[in-house]
Scaffold this motif. Structure first.
Motif, PDB file in Angstrom:
ATOM      1  N   GLU A  82      -3.530  24.578  -4.047  1.00 28.57           N
ATOM      2  CA  GLU A  82      -2.674  23.429  -3.780  1.00 28.57           C
ATOM      3  C   GLU A  82      -1.534  23.951  -2.920  1.00 28.57           C
ATOM      4  O   GLU A  82      -0.734  24.774  -3.376  1.00 28.57           O
ATOM      5  CB  GLU A  82      -2.143  22.835  -5.089  1.00 28.57           C
ATOM      6  CG  GLU A  82      -1.214  21.674  -4.850  1.00 28.57           C
ATOM      7  CD  GLU A  82      -0.480  21.255  -6.104  1.00 28.57           C
ATOM      8  OE1 GLU A  82       0.761  21.284  -6.061  1.00 28.57           O
ATOM      9  OE2 GLU A  82      -1.131  20.922  -7.097  1.00 28.57           O
ATOM     10  N   PHE A  83      -1.483  23.517  -1.688  1.00 27.14           N
ATOM     11  CA  PHE A  83      -0.521  24.055  -0.729  1.00 27.14           C
ATOM     12  C   PHE A  83       0.916  23.914  -1.227  1.00 27.14           C
ATOM     13  O   PHE A  83       1.681  24.877  -1.213  1.00 27.14           O
ATOM     14  CB  PHE A  83      -0.689  23.366   0.628  1.00 27.14           C
ATOM     15  CG  PHE A  83       0.200  23.921   1.687  1.00 27.14           C
ATOM     16  CD1 PHE A  83      -0.117  25.102   2.325  1.00 27.14           C
ATOM     17  CD2 PHE A  83       1.377  23.270   2.033  1.00 27.14           C
ATOM     18  CE1 PHE A  83       0.705  25.632   3.297  1.00 27.14           C
ATOM     19  CE2 PHE A  83       2.201  23.794   2.998  1.00 27.14           C
ATOM     20  CZ  PHE A  83       1.871  24.974   3.636  1.00 27.14           C
ATOM     21  N   SER A  84       1.298  22.751  -1.693  1.00 31.22           N
ATOM     22  CA  SER A  84       2.676  22.506  -2.112  1.00 31.22           C
ATOM     23  C   SER A  84       3.101  23.421  -3.259  1.00 31.22           C
ATOM     24  O   SER A  84       4.142  24.060  -3.212  1.00 31.22           O
ATOM     25  CB  SER A  84       2.847  21.045  -2.538  1.00 31.22           C
ATOM     26  OG  SER A  84       4.115  20.837  -3.082  1.00 31.22           O
ATOM     27  N   GLY A  85       2.274  23.492  -4.307  1.00 35.05           N
ATOM     28  CA  GLY A  85       2.648  24.278  -5.483  1.00 35.05           C
ATOM     29  C   GLY A  85       2.583  25.770  -5.274  1.00 35.05           C
ATOM     30  O   GLY A  85       3.306  26.524  -5.918  1.00 35.05           O
ATOM     31  N   ASN A  86       1.730  26.221  -4.373  1.00 35.47           N
ATOM     32  CA  ASN A  86       1.591  27.647  -4.117  1.00 35.47           C
ATOM     33  C   ASN A  86       2.514  28.140  -3.014  1.00 35.47           C
ATOM     34  O   ASN A  86       2.973  29.274  -3.051  1.00 35.47           O
ATOM     35  CB  ASN A  86       0.146  27.987  -3.721  1.00 35.47           C
ATOM     36  CG  ASN A  86      -0.745  28.141  -4.913  1.00 35.47           C
ATOM     37  OD1 ASN A  86      -0.710  29.148  -5.579  1.00 35.47           O
ATOM     38  ND2 ASN A  86      -1.534  27.127  -5.194  1.00 35.47           N
ATOM     39  N   CYS A  87       2.732  27.325  -2.010  1.00 38.54           N
ATOM     40  CA  CYS A  87       3.425  27.802  -0.812  1.00 38.54           C
ATOM     41  C   CYS A  87       4.812  27.183  -0.601  1.00 38.54           C
ATOM     42  O   CYS A  87       5.695  27.836  -0.081  1.00 38.54           O
ATOM     43  CB  CYS A  87       2.566  27.514   0.411  1.00 38.54           C
ATOM     44  SG  CYS A  87       0.929  28.250   0.323  1.00 38.54           S
ATOM     45  N   TYR A  88       4.982  25.941  -0.969  1.00 44.07           N
ATOM     46  CA  TYR A  88       6.242  25.260  -0.654  1.00 44.07           C
ATOM     47  C   TYR A  88       7.217  25.288  -1.828  1.00 44.07           C
ATOM     48  O   TYR A  88       8.270  25.897  -1.758  1.00 44.07           O
ATOM     49  CB  TYR A  88       5.943  23.828  -0.215  1.00 44.07           C
ATOM     50  CG  TYR A  88       7.158  23.045   0.185  1.00 44.07           C
ATOM     51  CD1 TYR A  88       7.873  23.380   1.328  1.00 44.07           C
ATOM     52  CD2 TYR A  88       7.591  21.976  -0.584  1.00 44.07           C
ATOM     53  CE1 TYR A  88       8.997  22.673   1.698  1.00 44.07           C
ATOM     54  CE2 TYR A  88       8.720  21.260  -0.217  1.00 44.07           C
ATOM     55  CZ  TYR A  88       9.423  21.613   0.922  1.00 44.07           C
ATOM     56  OH  TYR A  88      10.530  20.917   1.271  1.00 44.07           O
ATOM     57  N   SER A  89       6.850  24.660  -2.940  1.00 40.54           N
ATOM     58  CA  SER A  89       7.768  24.597  -4.078  1.00 40.54           C
ATOM     59  C   SER A  89       7.606  25.774  -5.039  1.00 40.54           C
ATOM     60  O   SER A  89       8.492  26.032  -5.851  1.00 40.54           O
ATOM     61  CB  SER A  89       7.587  23.284  -4.841  1.00 40.54           C
ATOM     62  OG  SER A  89       6.267  23.186  -5.325  1.00 40.54           O
ATOM     63  N   ASN A 106       4.880  31.998 -13.478  1.00 37.75           N
ATOM     64  CA  ASN A 106       5.099  31.349 -12.199  1.00 37.75           C
ATOM     65  C   ASN A 106       4.362  32.153 -11.139  1.00 37.75           C
ATOM     66  O   ASN A 106       4.472  33.380 -11.085  1.00 37.75           O
ATOM     67  CB  ASN A 106       6.596  31.299 -11.884  1.00 37.75           C
ATOM     68  CG  ASN A 106       6.880  30.638 -10.564  1.00 37.75           C
ATOM     69  OD1 ASN A 106       6.530  31.157  -9.505  1.00 37.75           O
ATOM     70  ND2 ASN A 106       7.526  29.494 -10.609  1.00 37.75           N
ATOM     71  N   ILE A 107       3.585  31.474 -10.295  1.00 37.80           N
ATOM     72  CA  ILE A 107       2.745  32.177  -9.328  1.00 37.80           C
ATOM     73  C   ILE A 107       3.542  32.931  -8.268  1.00 37.80           C
ATOM     74  O   ILE A 107       3.017  33.851  -7.640  1.00 37.80           O
ATOM     75  CB  ILE A 107       1.746  31.209  -8.647  1.00 37.80           C
ATOM     76  CG1 ILE A 107       2.467  30.004  -8.081  1.00 37.80           C
ATOM     77  CG2 ILE A 107       0.657  30.796  -9.585  1.00 37.80           C
ATOM     78  CD1 ILE A 107       2.082  29.744  -6.691  1.00 37.80           C
ATOM     79  N   CYS A 108       4.810  32.569  -8.084  1.00 38.75           N
ATOM     80  CA  CYS A 108       5.632  33.247  -7.087  1.00 38.75           C
ATOM     81  C   CYS A 108       6.570  34.291  -7.687  1.00 38.75           C
ATOM     82  O   CYS A 108       7.198  35.050  -6.957  1.00 38.75           O
ATOM     83  CB  CYS A 108       6.462  32.225  -6.301  1.00 38.75           C
ATOM     84  SG  CYS A 108       5.449  31.095  -5.336  1.00 38.75           S
ATOM     85  N   ASP A 109       6.692  34.317  -9.005  1.00 38.46           N
ATOM     86  CA  ASP A 109       7.599  35.258  -9.663  1.00 38.46           C
ATOM     87  C   ASP A 109       6.961  35.746 -10.961  1.00 38.46           C
ATOM     88  O   ASP A 109       7.028  35.082 -11.980  1.00 38.46           O
ATOM     89  CB  ASP A 109       8.940  34.579  -9.951  1.00 38.46           C
ATOM     90  CG  ASP A 109       9.956  35.505 -10.593  1.00 38.46           C
ATOM     91  OD1 ASP A 109       9.664  36.707 -10.776  1.00 38.46           O
ATOM     92  OD2 ASP A 109      11.051  35.021 -10.938  1.00 38.46           O
ATOM     93  N   GLU A 110       6.364  36.921 -10.928  1.00 43.02           N
ATOM     94  CA  GLU A 110       5.653  37.425 -12.106  1.00 43.02           C
ATOM     95  C   GLU A 110       6.576  37.736 -13.285  1.00 43.02           C
ATOM     96  O   GLU A 110       6.107  37.928 -14.396  1.00 43.02           O
ATOM     97  CB  GLU A 110       4.826  38.657 -11.746  1.00 43.02           C
ATOM     98  CG  GLU A 110       5.651  39.845 -11.299  1.00 43.02           C
ATOM     99  CD  GLU A 110       4.782  40.996 -10.831  1.00 43.02           C
ATOM    100  OE1 GLU A 110       5.126  42.140 -11.158  1.00 43.02           O
ATOM    101  OE2 GLU A 110       3.779  40.753 -10.152  1.00 43.02           O
TER     102      GLU A 110
END
Length: 187
Positions: A82-89, A106-110
């Motif tokens: 999902e572009f928004s949830g993985n890359c934007y928000s 959180n996929i962006c902050d382990e």
């Protein structure tokens, strides 16, 4: 002779089908022990409760995906990031279920995690049912790829900065899906 064999077979079949499992008692005077045989309960739906050490390995590295093309029959084109949830928000949560802990990350902050330590689980076919005191998580493998669908029942799961996706796959198979790169984004 043929009639005798047929009649004998019918009598044996009737006797075998009419012998219910009943209670059997031995006379106390004849023997000081008492034997009791109870009827065997009918088997219910198959439900295998397995030990926490037997959690399927795939459930230790689940990453969120979404339906990108519902009309596609190719699972790698039907689902993807999902572009928004993985890359934007950057607000999606990955899921890891190990022997003792369920971890939402959180996929962006382990380092941004939410842990659940007290749970039990069982398997029913392609479903893994995880129960906590407040909710039930039903993880169903809907494709051998593997693609899993998550349904949460009970109290709403509110995770700070970690949105729970409906579909997951393993981290190992994620690169096989059509869209798996955020491009110019930092996600």
């Amino acid at each position: 002779m043929k009639n005798v064999i047929i009649n004998f077979s019918v009598v044996i079949a009737l006797l075998a089908s009419c012998s219910p499992a009943t209670e059997k008692k031995v006379d106390k005077k004849a023997d000081s022990t008492k034997v009791k045989v109870d009827a065997v309960p009918a088997p219910g739906p198959e439900k295998n409760t397995i030990l926490k050490s037997d959690i399927p390995g795939d459930l230790s590295t689940l990453v969120p995906i979404d339906v990108l093309n519902s009309k596609s029959t190719n699972v790698y084109e039907k689902y993807g990031i999902e572009f928004s949830g993985n890359c934007y928000s950057c607000d999606l949560a990955s899921l890891s279920i190990t022997k003792d802990t369920m971890i939402w990350t959180n996929i962006c902050d382990e380092n941004d995690t939410f842990k659940i330590d007290d749970f039990s689980f069982s398997t029913e076919g392609s479903k893994t049912i995880i129960k906590t005191s407040e909710r039930t998580f039903i993880i169903t493998q809907i494709d051998k790829t593997p693609v899993y669908e998550l349904v949460v029942e009970g109290k709403k799961l509110e995770l700070n900065n970690k949105r729970v996706a409906r579909y997951f796959t393993t981290k190992k198979t994620l690169p096989l899906f059509k869209e798996h790169d955020c491009g110019d984004f930092e996600g």
